[in-house]
Design a protein around this motif. Structure first.
Motif, short mmCIF file in Angstrom:
data_model
loop_
_atom_site.label_atom_id
_atom_site.label_comp_id
_atom_site.label_asym_id
_atom_site.label_seq_id
_atom_site.Cartn_x
_atom_site.Cartn_y
_atom_site.Cartn_z
N GLN A 282 0.84 -1.19 0.00
CA GLN A 282 0.00 0.00 0.00
C GLN A 282 0.88 1.25 0.00
O GLN A 282 1.90 1.29 0.68
N ILE A 283 0.46 2.24 -0.77
CA ILE A 283 1.11 3.54 -0.76
C ILE A 283 0.09 4.55 -0.23
O ILE A 283 -1.02 4.66 -0.76
N ARG A 284 0.45 5.24 0.83
CA ARG A 284 -0.46 6.16 1.48
C ARG A 284 0.16 7.54 1.60
O ARG A 284 1.37 7.68 1.71
N GLY A 285 -0.68 8.55 1.59
CA GLY A 285 -0.23 9.91 1.87
C GLY A 285 -0.62 10.29 3.27
O GLY A 285 -1.64 9.84 3.80
N SER A 286 0.19 11.13 3.91
CA SER A 286 -0.10 11.59 5.27
C SER A 286 0.20 13.08 5.34
O SER A 286 1.25 13.53 4.89
N TYR A 287 -0.72 13.81 5.96
CA TYR A 287 -0.56 15.27 6.00
C TYR A 287 -0.79 15.79 7.41
O TYR A 287 0.01 15.55 8.29
N ARG A 288 -1.92 16.45 7.66
CA ARG A 288 -2.14 17.01 8.98
C ARG A 288 -2.88 16.02 9.88
O ARG A 288 -3.63 15.16 9.42
N ALA A 289 -2.69 16.19 11.18
CA ALA A 289 -3.33 15.32 12.17
C ALA A 289 -4.69 15.88 12.57
O ALA A 289 -4.91 17.10 12.53
N PRO A 290 -5.61 15.03 12.97
CA PRO A 290 -6.90 15.52 13.45
C PRO A 290 -6.74 16.29 14.76
O PRO A 290 -5.79 16.05 15.54
N ALA A 291 -7.67 17.19 15.02
CA ALA A 291 -7.60 18.02 16.23
C ALA A 291 -7.55 17.18 17.49
O ALA A 291 -6.88 17.55 18.47
N ALA A 292 -8.20 16.03 17.47
CA ALA A 292 -8.27 15.19 18.67
C ALA A 292 -6.90 14.67 19.09
O ALA A 292 -6.73 14.25 20.25
N ASP A 293 -5.93 14.69 18.18
CA ASP A 293 -4.61 14.14 18.51
C ASP A 293 -3.65 15.16 19.09
O ASP A 293 -2.58 14.81 19.59
N TRP A 294 -3.99 16.43 19.03
CA TRP A 294 -3.05 17.47 19.42
C TRP A 294 -2.70 17.42 20.91
O TRP A 294 -1.53 17.57 21.28
N ASP A 295 -3.68 17.24 21.76
CA ASP A 295 -3.40 17.26 23.20
C ASP A 295 -2.49 16.10 23.60
O ASP A 295 -1.66 16.24 24.50
N GLY A 296 -2.63 14.96 22.92
CA GLY A 296 -1.75 13.83 23.20
C GLY A 296 -0.31 14.14 22.82
O GLY A 296 0.63 13.75 23.52
N VAL A 297 -0.11 14.86 21.71
CA VAL A 297 1.24 15.24 21.30
C VAL A 297 1.81 16.26 22.28
O VAL A 297 3.00 16.19 22.64
N ILE A 298 1.00 17.19 22.74
CA ILE A 298 1.46 18.16 23.74
C ILE A 298 1.91 17.43 25.00
O ILE A 298 2.96 17.75 25.58
N ALA A 299 1.15 16.43 25.42
CA ALA A 299 1.54 15.64 26.60
C ALA A 299 2.85 14.90 26.36
O ALA A 299 3.69 14.80 27.26
#
Length: 343
Positions: A282-299
């Motif tokens: 499979q070849i996939r593209g990835s760009y921006r993350a959903p808003a729901a993931d931001w707080d986890g990255v901040i943590a």
């Protein structure tokens, strides 16, 4: 206040004196910027590579979309109790009026504007952003590290798109900050990570200092031989933006493996689709993350500050931004963070 802007659809950026935003939309906030990171997107905009033509409608526009700061003033629909809140913000803003937004499908907004691209960004003392895009920062999180939130959400999304799992062996192409962040996020998932670059000594050294051992500089080592010894890879994540590397590395992906493209490419890539079909890849593209993931990255950033801080190779004032642009362009820098200081 001083601002670094894209003024015309041609190579180059300029410092200009602009006013602090006065009128705010009802749900906008004025953020006093503390720290802002220089991104690969900013380099593309400065060089005026294809793909940013839509910016012409916004020019002159202040660049900068990776930032952290403090809410200084609020629109009339917001409570003044949030003044003083430490925040970062998702740079992709939606209109709230198109059919997609009215259906609650904001990811497909037809009038989306990027902070630092379609509307003024954070390479200035203040930036105006929708409060609904803001994420609160813990008091324990250093502002320079907090400015890494947006690119690290891109990294987290790439790792999720590639379905990285513990025990897998992952190849990351490109040791720029996005590649570095992907390597860190994949390792946090329990994967073994291999990173390749070319003439990327300073950035590979940054990864080495961060505890990575399988680092390949293809200017010194034959890529095919080096990868053959480590393949097959469960997933390959491309973060270099070099089209030729897609076809060159696909043969080292395992059967039913996932190849994820994160880099922005200046031209199409040629790939052997028959091989992809027969290998069930499979070849996939990835760009921006959903808003729901931001707080986890901040943590994650808060919990790993010493590690993330050492990836900031240059800390400069806004007036020295062009030095930072050059360091990033020359691939000397891992991440350049600009401190705004007094506007």
């Amino acid at each position: 206040m001083l601002a670094l802007q894209k003024v015309r659809p041609a190579k180059g950026v300029e410092f200009r004196e602009i006013g602090v935003p006065e009128a705010l939309a009802p749900r906008d906030v004025l953020v006093r910027v503390h720290s802002a990171g220089i991104c690969g997107t900013d380099l593309h905009i400065a060089e005026w590579t294809p793909g940013y033509e839509s910016m012409e409608r916004a020019m002159p526009v202040t660049l900068g979309h990776e930032f952290a700061g403090t809410i200084e003033r609020v629109g009339e629909a917001l409570s003044e109790t949030i003044i003083g809140t430490r925040v970062t913000a998702r740079p992709s803003t939606t209109c709230g009026r198109c059919d997609a937004c009215l259906r609650g499908d904001e990811d497909n907004c037809t009038a989306r504007k990027g902070i630092g691209i379609g509307r003024n960004g954070a390479f200035a003392g203040f930036v105006c952003v929708p409060y609904d895009n803001c994420h609160t920062l813990p008091d324990s999180l250093d502002m320079d590290v907090a400015a890494l939130t947006e690119p690290m959400t891109v990294c987290a999304e790439a790792v999720a798109t590639a379905e990285v799992q513990s025990g897998q062996t992952i190849l990351v192409i490109g040791p720029g900050f996005i590649g570095q962040g992907i390597a860190i996020m994949a390792r946090a998932k329990g994967a073994k990570v291999v990173v390749i670059g070319r003439d990327d000594g300073p950035r590979l050294d940054a990864l080495r200092a961060a505890g990575f051992e399988q680092l390949i500089d293809t200017a010194k080592t034959d890529m095919a031989s080096a990868l053959a010894d480590l393949a097959p890879f469960d997933a390959i994540i491309e973060a270099a933006g070099v089209p030729a590397l897609v076809s060159a590395t696909l043969p080292y992906l395992k059967k039913r493996g996932i190849f994820t493209v994160v880099g922005i490419h200046p031209r199409p890539a040629e790939i052997d689709l028959t091989s992809v079909v027969r290998m069930h890849q499979q070849i996939r593209g990835s760009y921006r993350a959903p808003a729901a993931d931001w707080d986890g990255v901040i943590a994650f950033l808060d919990a790993n500050q010493p590690l993330m801080r050492q990836l900031i190779s240059h800390t400069l004032t806004l007036s020295d931004a062009l030095t930072g642009f050059q360091a990033a362009q020359d691939r000397i820098a891992s991440k350049v963070v600009l401190r705004m200081g007094e506007p």
